[in-house]
Scaffold this motif. Structure first.
Motif, PDB file in Angstrom:
ATOM      1  N   TYR A  26       2.716  -9.179   8.069  1.00 41.67           N
ATOM      2  CA  TYR A  26       2.418  -8.280   7.150  1.00 41.67           C
ATOM      3  C   TYR A  26       2.058  -8.975   5.785  1.00 41.67           C
ATOM      4  CZ  TYR A  26       3.791  -5.600   2.817  1.00 41.67           C
ATOM      5  OH  TYR A  26       3.657  -5.152   1.810  1.00 41.67           O
ATOM      6  N   HIS A  33      -5.917  -7.532   2.581  1.00 43.10           N
ATOM      7  CA  HIS A  33      -6.022  -6.148   1.890  1.00 43.10           C
ATOM      8  C   HIS A  33      -6.212  -6.305   0.316  1.00 43.10           C
ATOM      9  CE1 HIS A  33      -5.685  -1.977   0.488  1.00 43.10           C
ATOM     10  NE2 HIS A  33      -4.400  -2.317  -0.045  1.00 43.10           N
ATOM     11  N   HIS A 155       0.808   1.683  -5.642  1.00 45.97           N
ATOM     12  CA  HIS A 155       1.724   1.038  -6.213  1.00 45.97           C
ATOM     13  C   HIS A 155       2.973   2.040  -6.323  1.00 45.97           C
ATOM     14  CE1 HIS A 155       3.725  -1.330  -9.389  1.00 45.97           C
ATOM     15  NE2 HIS A 155       3.827  -0.098 -10.117  1.00 45.97           N
ATOM     16  N   ARG A 190       4.558  -5.065 -13.060  1.00 43.32           N
ATOM     17  CA  ARG A 190       4.083  -5.511 -12.027  1.00 43.32           C
ATOM     18  C   ARG A 190       2.506  -4.765 -11.531  1.00 43.32           C
ATOM     19  NH1 ARG A 190       7.248  -4.939  -6.175  1.00 43.32           N
ATOM     20  NH2 ARG A 190       5.292  -4.658  -4.913  1.00 43.32           N
ATOM     21  N   ARG A 299       6.090 -10.732  -2.866  1.00 40.86           N
ATOM     22  CA  ARG A 299       6.183  -9.446  -2.797  1.00 40.86           C
ATOM     23  C   ARG A 299       7.450  -9.208  -1.781  1.00 40.86           C
ATOM     24  NH1 ARG A 299       3.102  -6.221  -0.732  1.00 40.86           N
ATOM     25  NH2 ARG A 299       3.080  -4.360  -1.953  1.00 40.86           N
TER      26      ARG A 299
HETATM   27  C1  HEM Z   1      -9.178   2.048  -3.445  1.00 40.41           C
HETATM   28  C2  HEM Z   1      -8.215   2.260  -2.602  1.00 40.41           C
HETATM   29  C3  HEM Z   1      -6.905   1.133  -2.686  1.00 40.41           C
HETATM   30  C4  HEM Z   1      -6.320   0.589  -3.814  1.00 40.41           C
HETATM   31  C5  HEM Z   1      -7.235   0.235  -5.276  1.00 40.41           C
HETATM   32  C6  HEM Z   1      -5.273  -0.289  -3.356  1.00 40.41           C
HETATM   33  C7  HEM Z   1      -4.573  -0.964  -4.191  1.00 40.41           C
HETATM   34  C8  HEM Z   1      -3.063  -1.477  -3.852  1.00 40.41           C
HETATM   35  C9  HEM Z   1      -2.465  -2.233  -4.828  1.00 40.41           C
HETATM   36  C10 HEM Z   1      -2.680  -2.508  -5.924  1.00 40.41           C
HETATM   37  C11 HEM Z   1      -1.260  -2.530  -3.919  1.00 40.41           C
HETATM   38  C12 HEM Z   1      -0.110  -3.247  -4.439  1.00 40.41           C
HETATM   39  C13 HEM Z   1       0.931  -2.277  -5.242  1.00 40.41           C
HETATM   40  C14 HEM Z   1       2.347  -3.045  -5.509  1.00 40.41           C
HETATM   41  O1  HEM Z   1       2.812  -4.054  -4.844  1.00 40.41           O
HETATM   42  O2  HEM Z   1       2.747  -2.765  -6.665  1.00 40.41           O
HETATM   43  C15 HEM Z   1      -1.205  -2.001  -2.518  1.00 40.41           C
HETATM   44  C16 HEM Z   1      -0.545  -2.142  -1.214  1.00 40.41           C
HETATM   45  C17 HEM Z   1      -0.582  -1.458  -0.297  1.00 40.41           C
HETATM   46  N1  HEM Z   1      -1.823  -0.814   0.179  1.00 40.41           N
HETATM   47 FE1  HEM Z   1      -3.395  -0.326  -0.879  1.00 40.41          FE
HETATM   48  N2  HEM Z   1      -4.771   0.393  -2.105  1.00 40.41           N
HETATM   49  C18 HEM Z   1      -5.981   1.028  -1.672  1.00 40.41           C
HETATM   50  C19 HEM Z   1      -6.025   1.602  -0.448  1.00 40.41           C
HETATM   51  C20 HEM Z   1      -5.139   1.649   0.517  1.00 40.41           C
HETATM   52  C21 HEM Z   1      -5.344   2.063   1.831  1.00 40.41           C
HETATM   53  C22 HEM Z   1      -6.554   3.042   2.201  1.00 40.41           C
HETATM   54  C23 HEM Z   1      -4.439   1.715   2.720  1.00 40.41           C
HETATM   55  C24 HEM Z   1      -4.168   1.898   4.183  1.00 40.41           C
HETATM   56  C25 HEM Z   1      -5.031   2.488   4.842  1.00 40.41           C
HETATM   57  C26 HEM Z   1      -3.573   0.766   1.858  1.00 40.41           C
HETATM   58  C27 HEM Z   1      -2.507   0.208   2.395  1.00 40.41           C
HETATM   59  C28 HEM Z   1      -1.653  -0.741   1.422  1.00 40.41           C
HETATM   60  C29 HEM Z   1      -0.364  -1.146   1.865  1.00 40.41           C
HETATM   61  C30 HEM Z   1       0.369  -0.985   3.188  1.00 40.41           C
HETATM   62  C31 HEM Z   1       0.148  -1.599   0.719  1.00 40.41           C
HETATM   63  C32 HEM Z   1       1.869  -2.435   0.828  1.00 40.41           C
HETATM   64  C33 HEM Z   1       2.530  -1.437   0.536  1.00 40.41           C
HETATM   65  C34 HEM Z   1       4.105  -1.797   0.552  1.00 40.41           C
HETATM   66  O3  HEM Z   1       4.229  -3.068   0.664  1.00 40.41           O
HETATM   67  O4  HEM Z   1       5.159  -1.167   0.492  1.00 40.41           O
HETATM   68  N3  HEM Z   1      -4.293   0.674   0.531  1.00 40.41           N
HETATM   69  N4  HEM Z   1      -2.686  -1.485  -2.459  1.00 40.41           N
END
Ligand code: HEM
Length: 397
Positions: A26, A33, A155, A190, A299
């Motif tokens: 993870y 990612h 987020h 955050r 995190r």
């Molecule tokens: C433009 C599209 C996206 C942006 C800008 C983005 C941005 C982010 C950001 C900023 C976080 C961290 C949030 C935090 O910790 O406060 C995050 C977490 C995450 N993102 Fe993305 N994301 C995008 C698309 C995606 C997609 C399409 C997926 C899955 C198919 C994904 C899966 C995840 C997962 C699994 C996490 C962690 C969640 C957790 O720990 O609870 N994201 N993303």
């Protein structure tokens, strides 16, 4: 939140392998990612500045289309790489992930369309910029806003999932059940920290870009120098902003003196120094990778501690060993993944270094890797379907 509720929300089938392995994966895959999230937002944001400048500036007329292209490819990579941490989180933190998906169901639904519309508009921006259409900057700006909004939604899911103590209140505020799925939580500091990282990331990317192109004769010396110094300024300025946001975040949650937090601060100081002198940006990138892994670890530490405080430890998750599944997964990930990625990267590297048209079939390494990727994929598909069909018939006959 009562521990028994959290435990009851776990998958009764248990996990197929030791939880720590999923936890490490993870951390690793979320860092990947995040790297492409930050690169896409950073390069896209900077390209908007470039496209507003128009075609009059000779440096920006080269740089802007390259930044747009970088962002375009990065979005597709970040989507693919987002799936991996999503899978790992739902294996070991399924109570958190599924409660969040229920509470914020409408936002989850909206997230998909946000991504589809935002990314489609990005292509519009790309083609409009290529054709030098007057409204291209506006289209880019809207697409950028939509993709940032996708990040805000992500987020929200991450933050809601680590608020188990508030779940009941979100589900039934004042005792009235709310099934609307509109739960939305934002932790401004955050989020600001996460998004601010896109500035140093695009800065270090530009340093690499300049270094990479410096061996090519068809790029002017002044352009190479300009992009390197732009990269240095962005990296230094961005690192300072991110450092302040990080310290505020850590202060807010009481983790300022945590070893991982201290390691991140040290890492950022090293990055600042390396980015400032810019003697070899490839080494700076290696340090950036380490810092990204540390941020991902931070995190996870926060989430782990919150859950441990409530009596939920992923290490106590019942393990129901499924060796064949793990072997298949690891073989896919390590053999097919690594060879395939090595093929794509080596080709991209050589295409970029080459002046004129690059013919991969004449390059020994690229064609060897290409053929290996193809054969491995054929074998993989044969095993995948044969195995699946054998198990299916074994179960039903
Ligand atoms: C433009 C599209 C996206 C942006 C800008 C983005 C941005 C982010 C950001 C900023 C976080 C961290 C949030 C935090 O910790 O406060 C995050 C977490 C995450 N993102 Fe993305 N994301 C995008 C698309 C995606 C997609 C399409 C997926 C899955 C198919 C994904 C899966 C995840 C997962 C699994 C996490 C962690 C969640 C957790 O720990 O609870 N994201 N993303």
């Amino acid at each position: 939140m009562d521990t028994s509720v959290l435990l009851a929300l776990r998958d009764p089938a248990g996990v197929p392998f030791y939880p720590i392995v999923f936890q490490v994966l993870y951390v690793l895959t979320w860092a990947l990612h995040a790297a492409f999230v930050l690169l896409s937002l950073g390069s896209m944001g900077l390209s908007l500045y470039g496209s507003a400048k128009g075609n009059l500036d000779k440096h920006w007329s080269i740089l802007t289309p390259h930044l747009i292209q970088t962002g375009k490819i990065s979005v597709s990579i970040l989507i693919v790489l987002g799936v991996a941490p999503l899978l790992f989180t739902q294996v070991i933190y399924d109570p958190n992930w599924y409660v969040t998906n229920t509470l914020s169901g409408m936002w989850v639904f909206i997230f998909i369309y946000t991504l589809v519309v935002g990314y489609s508009m990005y292509y519009w921006y790309y083609y409009a910029n290529k054709a030098q259409k007057p409204g291209s900057s506006l289209i880019g700006l809207i697409s950028f806003g939509i993709l940032v909004f996708a990040g805000i939604l992500m987020h929200n899911f991450a933050v809601t999932s680590i608020m188990p103590n508030d779940w009941m209140n979100m589900y039934a505020p004042n005792g009235n059940v709310d099934t609307s799925g509109w739960t939305f939580n934002v932790d401004v500091i955050r989020l600001a920290f996460m998004v601010s990282l896109s500035i140093p990331v695009v800065g270090i990317f530009l340093q690499n870009y300049s270094r990479f192109l410096s061996t090519r004769k068809d790029f002017e010396e002044s352009f190479i120098k300009y992009t390197a110094s732009l990269g240095t300024n962005l990296a230094v300025f961005g690192l300072l902003i991110s450092a302040v946001a990080f310290l505020l975040w850590m202060l807010q949650i009481g983790y300022l003196l945590h070893p991982v937090s201290i390691a991140i601060v040290v890492g950022v100081l090293i990055l600042l120094f390396m980015a400032k002198i810019n003697s070899n940006s490839y080494y700076t990138t290696l340090v950036l990778v380490v810092v990204a892994l540390l941020i991902s670890t931070m995190r996870e530490v926060i989430r782990f501690d919150i859950m441990a405080g409530l009596g939920y430890s992923i290490y106590d998750y019942p393990v129901n060993l499924e060796i064949p599944t793990i072997v298949m997964f690891l073989a896919t990930f390590l053999i097919m993944g690594f060879v395939g990625v090595a093929y794509l990267l080596s080709m991209a590297w050589k295409v970029g270094k080459n002046e004129g048209v690059f013919d991969g079939s004449r390059d020994a390494l690229v064609s060897k890797l290409g053929k290996s990727t193809l054969y491995i994929m054929i074998v993989w598909m044969a095993i995948y379907f044969a195995w699946g069909i054998a198990i299916l018939f074994n179960n039903i006959l």
